[in-house]
Structures are given as C-alpha cells and as structure tokens.
Motif scaffolding. Structure first.
Motif, PDB file in Angstrom:
ATOM      1  N   UNK A 249      -1.953  10.736   1.901  1.00 61.28           N
ATOM      2  CA  UNK A 249      -0.742  11.689   2.100  1.00 61.28           C
ATOM      3  C   UNK A 249       0.367  10.809   1.551  1.00 61.28           C
ATOM      4  N   UNK A 250       0.665   9.644   1.702  1.00 58.53           N
ATOM      5  CA  UNK A 250       1.794   8.924   1.448  1.00 58.53           C
ATOM      6  C   UNK A 250       1.737   8.647  -0.123  1.00 58.53           C
ATOM      7  N   UNK A 251       0.332   8.538  -0.871  1.00 61.53           N
ATOM      8  CA  UNK A 251       0.201   8.379  -2.128  1.00 61.53           C
ATOM      9  C   UNK A 251       0.537   9.693  -2.848  1.00 61.53           C
ATOM     10  N   UNK A 252       0.280  10.814  -2.312  1.00 63.64           N
ATOM     11  CA  UNK A 252       0.598  12.232  -3.107  1.00 63.64           C
ATOM     12  C   UNK A 252       1.423  13.303  -2.455  1.00 63.64           C
ATOM     13  N   UNK A 253       2.487  12.270  -1.527  1.00 62.71           N
ATOM     14  CA  UNK A 253       3.661  13.090  -0.713  1.00 62.71           C
ATOM     15  C   UNK A 253       4.325  13.895  -1.894  1.00 62.71           C
ATOM     16  N   UNK A 254       4.941  13.262  -2.738  1.00 64.13           N
ATOM     17  CA  UNK A 254       6.089  14.081  -3.778  1.00 64.13           C
ATOM     18  C   UNK A 254       5.402  15.194  -4.373  1.00 64.13           C
ATOM     19  N   UNK A 255       4.030  14.882  -5.131  1.00 57.77           N
ATOM     20  CA  UNK A 255       3.421  15.885  -5.569  1.00 57.77           C
ATOM     21  C   UNK A 255       2.944  17.344  -4.855  1.00 57.77           C
ATOM     22  N   UNK A 256       2.418  17.094  -3.413  1.00 60.05           N
ATOM     23  CA  UNK A 256       2.245  18.050  -2.504  1.00 60.05           C
ATOM     24  C   UNK A 256       3.486  18.584  -1.981  1.00 60.05           C
ATOM     25  N   UNK A 257       4.344  17.864  -1.509  1.00 58.89           N
ATOM     26  CA  UNK A 257       5.525  18.787  -0.790  1.00 58.89           C
ATOM     27  C   UNK A 257       6.463  19.174  -2.121  1.00 58.89           C
ATOM     28  N   UNK A 258       6.516  18.735  -3.188  1.00 53.47           N
ATOM     29  CA  UNK A 258       7.302  19.159  -4.272  1.00 53.47           C
ATOM     30  C   UNK A 258       6.792  20.355  -4.640  1.00 53.47           C
TER      31      UNK A 258
ATOM     32  N   UNK B  38       0.912  -1.052  -0.181  1.00 52.28           N
ATOM     33  CA  UNK B  38       0.236  -0.054  -0.072  1.00 52.28           C
ATOM     34  C   UNK B  38       0.889   1.104  -0.029  1.00 52.28           C
ATOM     35  N   UNK B  39       0.365   2.363  -0.156  1.00 51.84           N
ATOM     36  CA  UNK B  39       1.073   3.630  -0.523  1.00 51.84           C
ATOM     37  C   UNK B  39       1.717   3.833   1.142  1.00 51.84           C
ATOM     38  N   UNK B  40       1.560   3.508   2.046  1.00 53.78           N
ATOM     39  CA  UNK B  40       2.123   3.790   3.360  1.00 53.78           C
ATOM     40  C   UNK B  40       2.533   2.722   4.211  1.00 53.78           C
ATOM     41  N   UNK B  41       2.955   1.578   3.250  1.00 46.75           N
ATOM     42  CA  UNK B  41       3.385   0.496   4.024  1.00 46.75           C
ATOM     43  C   UNK B  41       4.908   0.552   4.675  1.00 46.75           C
ATOM     44  N   UNK B  42       5.462   1.613   4.301  1.00 47.38           N
ATOM     45  CA  UNK B  42       6.794   1.833   4.706  1.00 47.38           C
ATOM     46  C   UNK B  42       6.763   2.894   5.613  1.00 47.38           C
ATOM     47  N   UNK B  43       5.687   3.689   6.015  1.00 49.28           N
ATOM     48  CA  UNK B  43       5.770   5.064   6.717  1.00 49.28           C
ATOM     49  C   UNK B  43       4.709   5.159   7.276  1.00 49.28           C
ATOM     50  N   UNK B  44       4.856   5.873   8.481  1.00 44.40           N
ATOM     51  CA  UNK B  44       3.494   5.999   9.271  1.00 44.40           C
ATOM     52  C   UNK B  44       2.923   7.403   8.967  1.00 44.40           C
ATOM     53  N   UNK B  45       2.089   7.349   7.791  1.00 42.95           N
ATOM     54  CA  UNK B  45       1.528   8.585   7.399  1.00 42.95           C
ATOM     55  C   UNK B  45       0.077   7.976   6.717  1.00 42.95           C
TER      56      UNK B  45
END
Length: 104
Positions: free
Chosen positions: A79-88, A68-75
């Motif tokens: 947010x894990x799915x759109x992290x790069x787009x949003x924070x970029x 899943x998009x957040x299998x590796x992080x507690x988010x």
C-alpha cells in the motif's frame, strides 16, 4: 510521538477525506465534501512543492538508513508503494462524482 506515527495519522486523515467525499456528496452535504477536497488539494500542493514526496518522509529519513516503501509510515509495504496511484485515482473519481452530483 514518532515521525512514523505522525505520518500515519496524517495519512489516515487524508485517506479518510478521500473515502468520505463521495459519502458526503451522496448525502448532499456538499460543503463537507468541498472542505475535504480542499484539504486533499492542500496536501497535493505540499507534496508537489516537495518534489513529489511528503515532507514527513524526509523528516523520517533523518532517523534511519532504511528505505523500504513503508519505512516512514505504518502501512503494508504494497500500500505504501502504490499509495499515490491508488488514492490519486480514487480522489479523481471523487471529484468527478462530486461535480456530477452537484450539477444534478
């Protein structure tokens, strides 16, 4: 410390940098803003050299079959799915603001 917790801590650091760059810029603390931007640029280079993936994602993948998009992080997953787009986008806006305020 698990890989997931370490990945979350790293994310918090870089997300914090991205959020605090405009604060430092408005306070005219340009050295701090530049140091934070430099940290984020190093992170971007590491991700780019790893074919667009954080190396901690690859490390976490060794311990589970979950993807899943957040299998590796507690988010949250969204947010894990759109992290790069949003924070970029936020980081790009930070850089424009930083240059504009520095030139002022």
């Amino acid at each position: 410390m698990t890989v997931k917790a370490l990945h979350t801590a790293a994310w918090l650091f870089f997300a914090g940098c991205i959020v605090l760059i405009p604060v430092a810029a408005f306070l005219r603390k340009f050295i701090w803003a530049e140091v934070m931007a430099g940290c984020v640029f190093v992170e971007c280079a590491i991700v780019a050299l790893n074919r667009g993936r954080c190396p901690l994602t690859d490390a976490a993948a060794r311990y589970t079959d979950e993807r899943s998009a957040n299998f590796d992080i507690y988010l949250p997953e969204w947010l894990a799915r759109h992290n790069k787009l949003f924070f970029g986008a936020l980081f790009a806006a930070d850089l424009v603001l930083l240059v504009w305020l520095f030139a002022d």
